[in-house]
Design an enzyme around this catalytic site. Structure first.
Site, PDB file in Angstrom:
ATOM      1  N   VAL A  98      -0.546  -0.397   0.340  1.00  9.38           N
ATOM      2  CA  VAL A  98      -0.942   0.724  -0.514  1.00  9.38           C
ATOM      3  C   VAL A  98      -2.464   0.901  -0.516  1.00  9.38           C
ATOM      4  CG1 VAL A  98      -0.834   1.730  -2.837  1.00  9.38           C
ATOM      5  CG2 VAL A  98       1.122   0.471  -1.935  1.00  9.38           C
ATOM      6  N   CYS A  99      -3.197  -0.190  -0.592  1.00  8.41           N
ATOM      7  CA  CYS A  99      -4.658  -0.095  -0.585  1.00  8.41           C
ATOM      8  C   CYS A  99      -5.161   0.469   0.748  1.00  8.41           C
ATOM      9  CB  CYS A  99      -5.289  -1.461  -0.854  1.00  8.41           C
ATOM     10  SG  CYS A  99      -4.941  -2.080  -2.527  1.00  8.41           S
ATOM     11  N   SER A 100      -4.536   0.070   1.837  1.00  7.79           N
ATOM     12  CA  SER A 100      -4.907   0.613   3.150  1.00  7.79           C
ATOM     13  C   SER A 100      -4.654   2.115   3.192  1.00  7.79           C
ATOM     14  CB  SER A 100      -4.119  -0.086   4.264  1.00  7.79           C
ATOM     15  OG  SER A 100      -4.478  -1.447   4.337  1.00  7.79           O
TER      16      SER A 100
END
Length: 152
Positions: free
Chosen positions: A42-44
């Site tokens: 998700v952060c990527s």
């Protein structure tokens, strides 16, 4: 942290080892992007999406800066892997994250966005669950709907 409150100044190092001081960079508004971890799905997706829309943020007079508790080395690898141009600041001791109420009860960064005006005041705060993120178009639409007095 609340809208209208003065944002605390801080100095952190970015992925290049350069010092970033908030107040010295307020020639434009700054969107602080607190996110849990480098190189997670998700952060990527979140940081890549913001990076892909960096020109739109800049057109709105907004610089984007990522912050989490990962190391400078982790940020270097993350930026290189995804070709991220957004500065990523290493808050390894979590002091800045704590000041900005961006830690959860496990001591990890929450997914929080804080827009700071050139007058050092918090203009807008957005947050979401860890497995989601607020897309650039939604951020810019929300910010555009704020009245001009709030946007200094």
């Amino acid at each position: 942290m609340k809208v209208g409150q003065t944002a605390p100044n801080f100095i952190l190092k970015d992925e290049r080892g350069n010092e970033f001081e908030l107040y010295k960079n307020l020639d434009r508004k700054i969107l602080l992007v607190f996110y849990p971890m480098d190189d997670t799905p998700v952060c990527s997706s979140q940081l890549s999406e913001y990076n892909d829309n960096l020109e739109e943020f800049l057109k709105h007079g907004i610089n984007v800066v990522g912050i989490n508790a990962d190391t400078i080395q982790s940020h270097i690898e993350f930026c290189n892997k995804l070709k991220i141009e957004i500065p990523l600041l290493a808050d390894e001791n979590k002091n800045v994250s704590r000041q900005y109420d961006a830690l959860n009860f496990f001591g990890m960064n929450k997914r929080v966005l804080i827009l700071i005006g050139t007058n050092k005041k918090v203009i807008w705060i957005g947050s979401t669950l860890p497995l989601k993120f607020i897309r650039s178009s939604e951020i810019l639409s929300t910010i555009s709907s704020l009245n001009s007095e709030e946007m200094t």
